[in-house]
Design an enzyme around this catalytic site. Sequence first.
Site, PDB file in Angstrom:
ATOM      1  N   GLU A  60       6.252 -13.500 -13.578  1.00 12.49           N
ATOM      2  CA  GLU A  60       4.801 -12.698 -13.377  1.00 12.49           C
ATOM      3  C   GLU A  60       4.549 -11.697 -13.941  1.00 12.49           C
ATOM      4  O   GLU A  60       3.656 -11.341 -13.632  1.00 12.49           O
ATOM      5  CB  GLU A  60       5.869 -11.789 -12.503  1.00 12.49           C
ATOM      6  CG  GLU A  60       6.925 -11.127 -12.529  1.00 12.49           C
ATOM      7  CD  GLU A  60       8.343 -10.723 -11.628  1.00 12.49           C
ATOM      8  OE1 GLU A  60       7.728 -10.413 -10.864  1.00 12.49           O
ATOM      9  OE2 GLU A  60       9.206 -10.203 -11.593  1.00 12.49           O
TER      10      GLU A  60
ATOM     11  N   LYS B  41       5.382  -3.863  -5.660  1.00 12.48           N
ATOM     12  CA  LYS B  41       6.605  -3.492  -5.751  1.00 12.48           C
ATOM     13  C   LYS B  41       7.037  -3.673  -4.447  1.00 12.48           C
ATOM     14  O   LYS B  41       8.472  -4.757  -4.764  1.00 12.48           O
ATOM     15  CB  LYS B  41       6.976  -2.320  -6.171  1.00 12.48           C
ATOM     16  CG  LYS B  41       8.275  -2.464  -6.862  1.00 12.48           C
ATOM     17  CD  LYS B  41       9.479  -2.495  -7.869  1.00 12.48           C
ATOM     18  CE  LYS B  41      10.423  -1.484  -8.793  1.00 12.48           C
ATOM     19  NZ  LYS B  41      10.863  -3.252  -9.033  1.00 12.48           N
TER      20      LYS B  41
ATOM     21  N   CYS C 264       0.713  -1.219  -0.228  1.00  9.10           N
ATOM     22  CA  CYS C 264      -0.065  -0.486   0.145  1.00  9.10           C
ATOM     23  C   CYS C 264       0.938   1.174  -0.200  1.00  9.10           C
ATOM     24  O   CYS C 264       1.984   1.521   0.624  1.00  9.10           O
ATOM     25  CB  CYS C 264      -0.541   0.129   1.588  1.00  9.10           C
ATOM     26  SG  CYS C 264      -1.708  -1.697   0.973  1.00  9.10           S
TER      27      CYS C 264
ATOM     28  N   ARG D 265       3.509  -0.045  -5.477  1.00  5.36           N
ATOM     29  CA  ARG D 265       3.103  -0.048  -4.122  1.00  5.36           C
ATOM     30  C   ARG D 265       1.925  -1.391  -4.063  1.00  5.36           C
ATOM     31  O   ARG D 265       1.416  -2.426  -3.011  1.00  5.36           O
ATOM     32  CB  ARG D 265       3.592   0.555  -2.998  1.00  5.36           C
ATOM     33  CG  ARG D 265       4.678   1.011  -3.417  1.00  5.36           C
ATOM     34  CD  ARG D 265       4.950   2.318  -1.957  1.00  5.36           C
ATOM     35  NE  ARG D 265       4.415   2.377  -0.389  1.00  5.36           N
ATOM     36  CZ  ARG D 265       5.205   1.228  -0.336  1.00  5.36           C
ATOM     37  NH1 ARG D 265       6.727   2.092  -0.495  1.00  5.36           N
ATOM     38  NH2 ARG D 265       5.561   0.913   1.206  1.00  5.36           N
TER      39      ARG D 265
ATOM     40  N   GLU E 256      15.229 -16.560 -13.216  1.00  3.97           N
ATOM     41  CA  GLU E 256      15.152 -15.031 -12.898  1.00  3.97           C
ATOM     42  C   GLU E 256      14.642 -15.131 -14.732  1.00  3.97           C
ATOM     43  O   GLU E 256      13.717 -14.724 -14.591  1.00  3.97           O
ATOM     44  CB  GLU E 256      16.663 -14.491 -12.771  1.00  3.97           C
ATOM     45  CG  GLU E 256      16.282 -13.312 -13.069  1.00  3.97           C
ATOM     46  CD  GLU E 256      14.959 -12.132 -11.931  1.00  3.97           C
ATOM     47  OE1 GLU E 256      14.750 -12.829 -11.320  1.00  3.97           O
ATOM     48  OE2 GLU E 256      14.369 -11.138 -12.463  1.00  3.97           O
TER      49      GLU E 256
ATOM     50  N   HIS F 179      16.160 -34.750 -13.510  1.00  2.00           N
ATOM     51  CA  HIS F 179      16.052 -35.624 -12.645  1.00  2.00           C
ATOM     52  C   HIS F 179      14.439 -35.650 -12.068  1.00  2.00           C
ATOM     53  O   HIS F 179      14.463 -35.829 -11.054  1.00  2.00           O
ATOM     54  CB  HIS F 179      16.387 -35.800 -11.261  1.00  2.00           C
ATOM     55  CG  HIS F 179      18.331 -35.717 -11.249  1.00  2.00           C
ATOM     56  ND1 HIS F 179      18.647 -37.030 -11.109  1.00  2.00           N
ATOM     57  CD2 HIS F 179      19.346 -35.274 -11.515  1.00  2.00           C
ATOM     58  CE1 HIS F 179      20.179 -37.491 -11.354  1.00  2.00           C
ATOM     59  NE2 HIS F 179      20.330 -36.170 -11.800  1.00  2.00           N
TER      60      HIS F 179
ATOM     61  N   LYS G 169      10.674 -13.980 -14.391  1.00  2.00           N
ATOM     62  CA  LYS G 169      10.447 -12.784 -15.125  1.00  2.00           C
ATOM     63  C   LYS G 169       9.156 -13.525 -16.264  1.00  2.00           C
ATOM     64  O   LYS G 169       8.191 -12.239 -16.325  1.00  2.00           O
ATOM     65  CB  LYS G 169      11.757 -12.026 -16.459  1.00  2.00           C
ATOM     66  CG  LYS G 169      12.531 -11.575 -15.595  1.00  2.00           C
ATOM     67  CD  LYS G 169      12.054 -10.192 -14.986  1.00  2.00           C
ATOM     68  CE  LYS G 169      11.533  -9.852 -13.429  1.00  2.00           C
ATOM     69  NZ  LYS G 169      12.751  -9.554 -12.150  1.00  2.00           N
TER      70      LYS G 169
ATOM     71  N   ASN H  33      -0.972   1.789   5.941  1.00  2.00           N
ATOM     72  CA  ASN H  33       0.003   0.802   4.788  1.00  2.00           C
ATOM     73  C   ASN H  33       0.484   0.316   6.107  1.00  2.00           C
ATOM     74  O   ASN H  33       0.798   0.537   7.127  1.00  2.00           O
ATOM     75  CB  ASN H  33       1.033   1.452   4.451  1.00  2.00           C
ATOM     76  CG  ASN H  33       2.627   0.492   4.236  1.00  2.00           C
ATOM     77  OD1 ASN H  33       1.416  -0.162   3.594  1.00  2.00           O
ATOM     78  ND2 ASN H  33       3.237   1.521   4.115  1.00  2.00           N
ATOM     79  N   GLY H  34       0.101  -1.410   6.363  1.00  2.00           N
ATOM     80  CA  GLY H  34       1.111  -2.290   7.044  1.00  2.00           C
ATOM     81  C   GLY H  34       0.094  -3.232   8.057  1.00  2.00           C
ATOM     82  O   GLY H  34      -0.784  -3.196   7.108  1.00  2.00           O
TER      83      GLY H  34
ATOM     84  N   TRP I 299      -3.167  -2.771  -1.746  1.00  2.00           N
ATOM     85  CA  TRP I 299      -2.641  -4.165  -1.515  1.00  2.00           C
ATOM     86  C   TRP I 299      -3.359  -4.744  -1.268  1.00  2.00           C
ATOM     87  O   TRP I 299      -2.819  -4.545   0.200  1.00  2.00           O
ATOM     88  CB  TRP I 299      -1.496  -4.614  -1.717  1.00  2.00           C
ATOM     89  CG  TRP I 299      -0.630  -5.691  -2.678  1.00  2.00           C
ATOM     90  CD1 TRP I 299      -0.857  -6.103  -4.132  1.00  2.00           C
ATOM     91  CD2 TRP I 299      -0.329  -6.543  -2.076  1.00  2.00           C
ATOM     92  NE1 TRP I 299      -0.147  -7.061  -3.506  1.00  2.00           N
ATOM     93  CE2 TRP I 299      -0.057  -7.567  -2.575  1.00  2.00           C
ATOM     94  CE3 TRP I 299      -0.286  -6.792  -0.375  1.00  2.00           C
ATOM     95  CZ2 TRP I 299       0.041  -9.117  -1.800  1.00  2.00           C
ATOM     96  CZ3 TRP I 299       0.003  -8.474   0.135  1.00  2.00           C
ATOM     97  CH2 TRP I 299      -0.085  -9.548  -0.951  1.00  2.00           C
TER      98      TRP I 299
HETATM   99  C1  F6R Z   1      10.733  -9.554  -9.412  1.00  2.00           C
HETATM  100  C2  F6R Z   1      10.287  -8.436  -8.229  1.00  2.00           C
HETATM  101  C3  F6R Z   1      10.233  -9.386  -6.788  1.00  2.00           C
HETATM  102  C4  F6R Z   1      11.062  -8.393  -5.592  1.00  2.00           C
HETATM  103  C5  F6R Z   1      11.232  -9.401  -4.088  1.00  2.00           C
HETATM  104  C6  F6R Z   1      12.520  -8.404  -3.462  1.00  2.00           C
HETATM  105  O1  F6R Z   1      10.388  -8.768 -10.381  1.00  2.00           O
HETATM  106  O2  F6R Z   1      10.718  -7.729  -8.219  1.00  2.00           O
HETATM  107  O3  F6R Z   1      10.782 -11.209  -6.754  1.00  2.00           O
HETATM  108  O4  F6R Z   1      12.550  -8.813  -5.728  1.00  2.00           O
HETATM  109  O5  F6R Z   1       9.548  -8.437  -3.680  1.00  2.00           O
HETATM  110  O6  F6R Z   1      12.575  -6.651  -3.168  1.00  2.00           O
HETATM  111  P1  F6R Z   1      12.892  -6.676  -2.926  1.00  2.00           P
HETATM  112  O7  F6R Z   1      14.594  -6.045  -3.679  1.00  2.00           O
HETATM  113  O8  F6R Z   1      12.366  -5.065  -3.135  1.00  2.00           O
HETATM  114  O9  F6R Z   1      13.779  -6.816  -1.612  1.00  2.00           O
END
Ligand code: F6R
Length: 599
Positions: free
Chosen positions: A479, A594, A2, A27, A472, A495, A476, A100-101, A74
């Site tokens: 998501e 994010k 949030c 957020r 990774e 395996h 990507k 937020n929290g 969120w």
């Molecule tokens: C994937 C992504 C998330 C963040 C994860 C950690 O693209 O962005 O998996 O990497 O939430 O976030 P940070 O790096 O901000 O601690």
Amino acid sequence: MCGIIGFIGEKEAKNLLVEGLKRLEYRGYDSSGICVKNDLGLSIVKNLGKIDQLEKDSRLSSVRGKIGIAHTRWATHGEPSEVNAHPHCDCKNELAVVHNGIIENYSSLKKILEKEGHKFKSKTDSEVIAHLLEKFYKGNLAEALLKVLPLLEGTYGLAVIAEKSGEIVVAKKGSPLVLGIGNGDMFFASDQTALINHVNKIIYLNDNEIAVLRKDNFEIKNINGKNVNYEIEELKLGAESIEKNGFEHYMLKEIFEQPKSVKSALTGRLNKDGVKLSININLKKIERVILLGCGTSWHSALIGKYVIEELTNIPVEVDYASEFRYRNTPIRDSDLVVAISQSGETADTLAAIKKAKECNAKTIGIVNAVSSSIARECGTGIYLHAGPEIGVASTKAFTSQITALILLALYIRKERGMELDNDLLKEIASLPQKLILSLESCDEVEELAKKFKDSKNFIFLGRGFNFPIALEGALKLKEISYIHAEGYPSAEMKHGPIALIDENMPCLFICPHDHTYDKVLSNIEEVKARKGKIIAITDKTDDKLSSIADEIIYVPAVHPILSPLVNVIPLQLFAYFVANMKGLDVDKPRNLAKSVTVE
Ligand code: F6R
């Protein structure tokens, strides 16, 4: 998660708040709301969906006032809906709160308040704050809040306004909150990017502090109501750092920014004598390194393990911060624990580093967001200097994290009196050029995306330094394009996952010509023998590979330690193009946010 923002001053609050919410949208973006106060009382508009839905709401046109608070959500407690969107009010609609929290003890508080006659409208945890304030409010908001806060268990960045008050009162514990000091006005927000263009002086509130904001002054107090000292900092970010600069999406802009962001991570840290970092910890005697992170940051930690072990011979463990924080694991004062985080606010990573500190381990942060909670908790470390990353899928922060981990490995090596390899240093210095060359794969990757965008599944395979790149690449794609994808070490495939291979399964192999190349080639043969589609990312032409791969994308040849950086770029582009071709919201994929500030 949030995002919250507020304004008090002489200007109309509404547009400033909506603009601020847009900058905080990363957020959380399932619903949003705004509350503005004027002489007639509080006007509240809430809306389901992204901020542009709120902006289009005709009810917003009648909202007027120079004091206001706003929220982008969120969902944690209660589904995304208009009624669950913030701000939340007391029974008489005289007080409004954004939060937020998470209030962990909300259900017991709610039961007590309901017995006392309070009527709840939403299913959220946050609404208890409004009703508790109602109980204690006798005309002074700060006094009421100071009575409420000790009753709350959990985390909050919160703000409250009241019909009969000319102040905004904010409080912080465990969720970020920054104050912006303007000329005759004041702001607060979850993140400094929301304040760009409005103020150039900011104050990061500490946990267990509240601030009373008026249009031309403010006070910061601790939870006992005593005034505290604070530090005013300069807001250094410019408007260009949060604009798309001609790109269709932030994610694409950020992918293309990587030569520049990696250069920033190297600037002033790499010179002819080796590596210079301002880490004020003695690393000569550490016996073990523990790297912690979540999601993409955990993937960079995995690469860090390969790199640090290769360059320093110190054993390295990698842990999900969320696992580390609750596991009973021996931590010693000879351990170096490194928290890796783009946002610097991830709740699990923050808690994990606190645990490491309690056990007297040495701690450092590899963080992008300056003065964020993790950066401040660690006290020392390596800032990425990548600039704000706004696309929800992490791209440029990832390559900067790998760069920082390589620098850390070299620094430890130097501190322990081990020689540095000049050729490697030169190659690191030329990384930004290598990334420019890797970005030249863009058009071919777009063609590749056209061919595979309708695939239902994907397997990404890599070995050694590039096994985490397989993870990774899969993350990507998952998501942002919602295609099921798995990342695996190439040799592990036989395996289990090999059972998934048939003519409909695309397998993307990351296969630079390093010491694992021949082995990976054998793994490719195994997939080919089962009719899987082969896509290869490699660094030079090779008849053998050309004869078995269905598609090949070329990246520049680099030192094996640096290969994850050049290899991840086509995978980021691939996910981007597939998602965009499917018409999905690349920068704000469903269900994600994010900055993950909840457990
Ligand atoms: C994937 C992504 C998330 C963040 C994860 C950690 O693209 O962005 O998996 O990497 O939430 O976030 P940070 O790096 O901000 O601690």
